[in-house]
Write an enzyme that holds these catalytic residues in place. Sequence first.
Site, PDB file in Angstrom:
ATOM      1  CE1 TYR A 319      44.151  35.671  41.788  1.00 55.17           C
ATOM      2  CE2 TYR A 319      43.446  37.199  43.502  1.00 55.17           C
ATOM      3  CZ  TYR A 319      43.458  36.813  42.173  1.00 55.17           C
ATOM      4  OH  TYR A 319      42.804  37.561  41.239  1.00 55.17           O
ATOM      5  N   GLY A 333      43.717  44.634  35.202  1.00 53.80           N
ATOM      6  CA  GLY A 333      43.676  43.212  35.536  1.00 53.80           C
ATOM      7  C   GLY A 333      42.312  42.562  35.468  1.00 53.80           C
ATOM      8  CG  HIS A 337      39.460  34.192  34.429  1.00 52.20           C
ATOM      9  ND1 HIS A 337      39.310  33.207  35.378  1.00 52.20           N
ATOM     10  CD2 HIS A 337      39.459  35.362  35.106  1.00 52.20           C
ATOM     11  CE1 HIS A 337      39.224  33.751  36.586  1.00 52.20           C
ATOM     12  NE2 HIS A 337      39.304  35.070  36.433  1.00 52.20           N
ATOM     13  CB  CYS A 355      37.968  38.347  36.539  1.00 51.20           C
ATOM     14  SG  CYS A 355      39.696  38.876  36.539  1.00 51.20           S
ATOM     15  CG  ASN A 357      35.348  34.306  38.125  1.00 53.61           C
ATOM     16  OD1 ASN A 357      35.451  33.990  39.312  1.00 53.61           O
ATOM     17  ND2 ASN A 357      36.283  35.000  37.496  1.00 53.61           N
TER      18      ASN A 357
END
Length: 429
Positions: A319, A333, A337, A355, A357
């Site tokens: 993506y 990575g 965020h 991640c 989120n």
Amino acid sequence: MRAVQDQLIRRRGDRRGGRRHGLAVAALAVTLVLASACTDGGKPSAWQNGGDQPAPPKAAATIVEPAADAKDVPASTGITFTAKDAQETSVELKDSAGKAVEGGLAADGKSWLPGGALKYGETYTATVTATGDDGRPATATSTFTTMAKPGKQIRISSFLGDGQVVGVGMPLIVKFSRAVPEDYRDDVQSRMTVTSSPAQEGIWHWVSPTEIRYRPKEFWQANSTVSYRVQAGGLPLGGGWYGRADLTVDVKVGPAVIMTVDNKTKRMTVTKDGSVIKTIPVSLGKKSTPSSSGTMVVIEKLRKTVFDTFEELGPEEGYRTKIDYAQRLTWGGEFIHAAPWSEGQQGRVNVSHGCVNVSMANGAWLFANTRVGDPITVKGTERKLQNGNGWTDWNMSWEQYVKGSALPYEPPTEADPEPTGEPTVTPTN
């Protein structure tokens, strides 16, 4: 003193040489007796009667390196010395013009280091003076010449810059432009010093042949000041390579902002100086791309960025997405965020690609209240953090971290309130 000793030596030699010289000495002695009688009432002098000469100073000093008249001495050289039976020892280094070089005693107490690399092709004179409890000094000197400027030099750099404010988990990071052979790393590390206020225990850890980091045993104390120095200018680094220049950096540690994420509750708890200031719902990595469990620190902060994973995940899973309030945690990575698309799942289910989120509002709040070096610990996920995937210095135990040092670890000792009787060394500038 030296003149008196020379006369005594000549007198003994005269006796061996024959009767005439002996008569001359006897005549001299008579003359001295008469003179003595006229000046001090007939009390014989110690010199006339062959009395004991003053004993040499109790203390003794020796310069081990650089040797006297040494040539091609590295510009990084220190003055290595021994001081026997000394109550006080001072070290002075002067250039060929007689100008004193600033410096100080090294941590080992057996050498003195100049404040910076010496000039190339210059002649210096080192003087070590040791004074015993009799108050009489003994000196040792060594004059040497430094090498010409080398053609092969290694650049030394710091990730942090002067005046930067960092989080309590920030490691000090020093890099070399060329690999430092293992046999030379202890030499480099012995020239690396860290000073913090308040004082805190810590150690250097070689991450690779080109990178070394420092962390304290516990997180830095909030609002500390930290100064670190690498005295590697002119230092031999193997294969004919030398350090290009010294490096000094002064930074400040900010408040103790610590983030903890629990996969079981899907919540992030943020504390500041020990008090909880916010609890934030999160969504972590789904089962196919789990988040890493372990202790990481914020590596960089990006107000706006683009995540492009097509190369990594392929056309079906990849993506390309615009991201707000991104804070990198790993080289692989993983970020904290804002993810407005998953706000409905945050606090309930994991849907990310690894991640952490958070909502747009919470992402903005975190971005405003954190800094590079702030630590975050993630608990209870399906994958453990791999050491080296980011600044994972805090993901290792203290015992593991110490093993990365090229020098033996020596725990700090508390100051002894009683006198030790050991000599003190006073650097002279």
